[in-house]
Design a protein around this motif. Structure first.
Motif, PDB file in Angstrom:
ATOM      1  N   HIS A 154       0.824  -1.220   0.000  1.00 58.97           N
ATOM      2  CA  HIS A 154       0.000   0.000   0.000  1.00 58.97           C
ATOM      3  C   HIS A 154       0.855   1.267   0.000  1.00 58.97           C
ATOM      4  O   HIS A 154       0.659   2.160  -0.833  1.00 58.97           O
ATOM      5  CB  HIS A 154      -0.920   0.012   1.226  1.00 58.97           C
ATOM      6  CG  HIS A 154      -2.140  -0.835   1.045  1.00 58.97           C
ATOM      7  ND1 HIS A 154      -3.026  -1.104   2.061  1.00 58.97           N
ATOM      8  CD2 HIS A 154      -2.637  -1.474  -0.044  1.00 58.97           C
ATOM      9  CE1 HIS A 154      -4.007  -1.867   1.610  1.00 58.97           C
ATOM     10  NE2 HIS A 154      -3.783  -2.115   0.341  1.00 58.97           N
ATOM     11  N   THR A 155       1.813   1.341   0.930  1.00 58.57           N
ATOM     12  CA  THR A 155       2.596   2.580   1.048  1.00 58.57           C
ATOM     13  C   THR A 155       3.499   2.818  -0.169  1.00 58.57           C
ATOM     14  O   THR A 155       3.497   3.923  -0.712  1.00 58.57           O
ATOM     15  CB  THR A 155       3.402   2.584   2.357  1.00 58.57           C
ATOM     16  OG1 THR A 155       2.503   2.261   3.425  1.00 58.57           O
ATOM     17  CG2 THR A 155       4.013   3.935   2.623  1.00 58.57           C
TER      18      THR A 155
ATOM     19  N   SER B 284       3.299   5.949  -2.800  1.00 61.59           N
ATOM     20  CA  SER B 284       4.464   6.774  -3.079  1.00 61.59           C
ATOM     21  C   SER B 284       4.782   6.809  -4.580  1.00 61.59           C
ATOM     22  O   SER B 284       5.123   7.855  -5.133  1.00 61.59           O
ATOM     23  CB  SER B 284       5.645   6.235  -2.284  1.00 61.59           C
ATOM     24  OG  SER B 284       6.779   7.010  -2.504  1.00 61.59           O
TER      25      SER B 284
ATOM     26  N   THR C   2      10.451   5.986  -3.362  1.00 54.10           N
ATOM     27  CA  THR C   2       9.752   4.717  -3.611  1.00 54.10           C
ATOM     28  C   THR C   2      10.760   3.591  -3.786  1.00 54.10           C
ATOM     29  O   THR C   2      10.585   2.479  -3.267  1.00 54.10           O
ATOM     30  CB  THR C   2       8.872   4.822  -4.873  1.00 54.10           C
ATOM     31  OG1 THR C   2       8.089   6.003  -4.797  1.00 54.10           O
ATOM     32  CG2 THR C   2       7.951   3.625  -5.000  1.00 54.10           C
TER      33      THR C   2
ATOM     34  N   PRO D  70       6.932   8.175   5.379  1.00 55.71           N
ATOM     35  CA  PRO D  70       5.557   8.645   5.112  1.00 55.71           C
ATOM     36  C   PRO D  70       5.439  10.165   5.075  1.00 55.71           C
ATOM     37  O   PRO D  70       4.776  10.712   4.191  1.00 55.71           O
ATOM     38  CB  PRO D  70       4.758   8.041   6.269  1.00 55.71           C
ATOM     39  CG  PRO D  70       5.532   6.837   6.663  1.00 55.71           C
ATOM     40  CD  PRO D  70       6.969   7.194   6.453  1.00 55.71           C
TER      41      PRO D  70
ATOM     42  N   PRO E 283      -1.644   8.372   7.431  1.00 58.15           N
ATOM     43  CA  PRO E 283      -1.291   7.802   6.128  1.00 58.15           C
ATOM     44  C   PRO E 283      -2.467   7.716   5.156  1.00 58.15           C
ATOM     45  O   PRO E 283      -2.305   7.913   3.948  1.00 58.15           O
ATOM     46  CB  PRO E 283      -0.785   6.399   6.491  1.00 58.15           C
ATOM     47  CG  PRO E 283      -0.255   6.544   7.863  1.00 58.15           C
ATOM     48  CD  PRO E 283      -1.143   7.547   8.537  1.00 58.15           C
TER      49      PRO E 283
ATOM     50  N   SER F 236      -2.882   9.476   1.450  1.00 60.27           N
ATOM     51  CA  SER F 236      -3.333   8.795   0.240  1.00 60.27           C
ATOM     52  C   SER F 236      -4.484   9.559  -0.436  1.00 60.27           C
ATOM     53  O   SER F 236      -4.520   9.698  -1.653  1.00 60.27           O
ATOM     54  CB  SER F 236      -3.771   7.369   0.580  1.00 60.27           C
ATOM     55  OG  SER F 236      -4.260   6.730  -0.560  1.00 60.27           O
TER      56      SER F 236
ATOM     57  N   MET G 149      -6.831   1.088   2.045  1.00 58.63           N
ATOM     58  CA  MET G 149      -6.052   1.312   3.272  1.00 58.63           C
ATOM     59  C   MET G 149      -6.981   1.481   4.467  1.00 58.63           C
ATOM     60  O   MET G 149      -6.703   0.967   5.556  1.00 58.63           O
ATOM     61  CB  MET G 149      -5.160   2.552   3.112  1.00 58.63           C
ATOM     62  CG  MET G 149      -3.984   2.342   2.190  1.00 58.63           C
ATOM     63  SD  MET G 149      -3.160   3.883   1.761  1.00 58.63           S
ATOM     64  CE  MET G 149      -2.026   4.027   3.117  1.00 58.63           C
TER      65      MET G 149
END
Lengths: 101, 273
Positions: A30-31, A35, A82, B84, B206, B210, B250
């Motif tokens: 997901h992260t 990114s 990323t 992040p 987070p 997004s 998420m």
């Protein structure tokens, strides 16, 4: 008007593609995916270059150059960060090799 | 009008972005996908230089160099745990860049080009929201401010007033595209962005990043419409759509709804600090 319709068509089709291509993403990604997508919208840099390249007054050029700097930070920084995140996703084998170096 | 070869080149770059997103969804191909995305971006920039032959080449190249150095150094130096907030910051500056491009395009938009004017107003407002919202998320994650939800009596009223004011200014801008109205719209957008993110707790941030990422994607798409640039339109829409779905995924993974994350603290419900 036909060009507007063509652009609208591209918009609608691209929206479906965007949903479709990431619909099977695994939760661990997901992260990095967020990114990576973040880096892709850095292509607003193209717009910033076009606008600045046509600037006829000083203040348009100054604001345009600021937009170029910001967009470049978004794009270049986005792809580099990323890549760093994804380094952590290499298989255990390659990580072990690094430890023994 | 830009030459056909350049339009085909933009199409190739757009395909790079689509394949990159697809590859980023799977652990085996993710890193290669990110590389492909970067290659598409470089291709797009090179095409833009050759096809549009921009004036003021030297300052533009210097600005590119400055941005590259800041981006590379920033993302190389940062600790793994701070990534992040760095993504939030990068997203914010992207939104800011889109808003600035739209402000500069205002002088080219005439009142009879209604759709272009709407797209310009959208880019200015949402780009500004994304910018200030991302800066606040950055400050929260970097612990420059409290990570707990921040609310005060009257925040909901102020937020709704800001939204209505923003919409009213956007309508005004569409009927009468003046730069100072655009600047005012930008300022209102900045205030809305701050008020949107303040009530969100640190653990939920987070997901908000997004969401703001998807916002920035949509502003880039609208910017592409105004500039008649198919690449910006495709890339921005891709990120807008993928980012919206990703935000939902998420939130689902945390067992929360996006609405509850954004407005839970304001409504007096519980929210994760």
């Amino acid at each position: 008007m036909t060009e507007s319709i063509a652009l609208l068509t591209i918009f609608v089709l691209a929206a479906f593609v965007g949903v479709e291509v990431i619909s099977k993403v695994s939760a661990t990604l997901h992260t990095p995916l967020m990114s990576g997508a973040n880096a892709i919208h850095g292509v607003i840099l193209v717009g910033a270059i076009i606008v600045t390249g046509q600037a006829e007054s000083t203040w348009v050029m100054i604001v345009g150059l600021l937009a170029i700097v910001l967009a470049t930070v978004n794009m270049v920084g986005g792809f580099v960060v990323t890549d760093r995140m994804l380094e952590m996703f290499r298989g255990p084998g390659s990580r072990k090799k690094e430890l023994h170096k | 009008m830009i030459p056909t070869w350049a339009q085909i080149g933009y199409l190739v770059a757009a395909v790079c972005f689509i394949v990159a997103l697809k590859a980023l969804s799977s652990p085996k191909t993710a890193r290669a996908g990110n590389g492909l995305g970067a290659a598409g971006a470089v291709l797009a920039v090179v095409i833009t230089f050759v096809a549009y032959k921009p004036d003021h080449l030297a300052p533009i190249l210097i600005a590119l160099l400055v941005g590259t150095v800041v981006g590379v150094v920033g993302s190389r130096r940062v600790q793994m745990t701070q990534m992040p907030q760095l993504v939030a910051l990068f997203n914010g500056v992207g939104g800011g860049a889109a808003a600035l491009v739209a402000l500069l395009e205002l002088s080219e938009v005439s009142a009879d080009q209604t759709v272009s004017a709407i797209a310009t107003a959208f880019t200015i407002l949402v780009g500004a929201i994304s910018f200030s919202g991302s800066i606040v998320t950055f400050a929260k994650l970097q612990e420059l401010m409290t990570t707990r939800p921040v609310t005060f009596p009257g925040l909901p009223v102020l937020f709704v007033a800001g939204l209505l004011g923003g919409i009213a200014l956007a309508v005004w801008l569409v009927s009468d595209p003046r730069v100072w109205v655009g600047v005012l719209l930008c300022l209102v957008g900045l205030a809305i962005g701050v008020m949107l993110v303040l009530p969100v707790g640190g653990a939920d941030v987070p997901i908000v990043i997004s969401l703001l990422n998807a916002f920035t994607g949509l502003t880039v798409a609208a910017g592409g419409y105004v500039l008649h640039n198919s690449l910006l339109l495709v890339a921005g829409t891709l990120v807008g759509a993928a980012g919206t779905l990703l935000t939902k995924l998420m939130a689902d993974a945390m067992g929360r709804s996006v609405f509850n994350i954004l407005f839970g603290a304001v409504r007096g419900g519980s929210t994760l600090g």
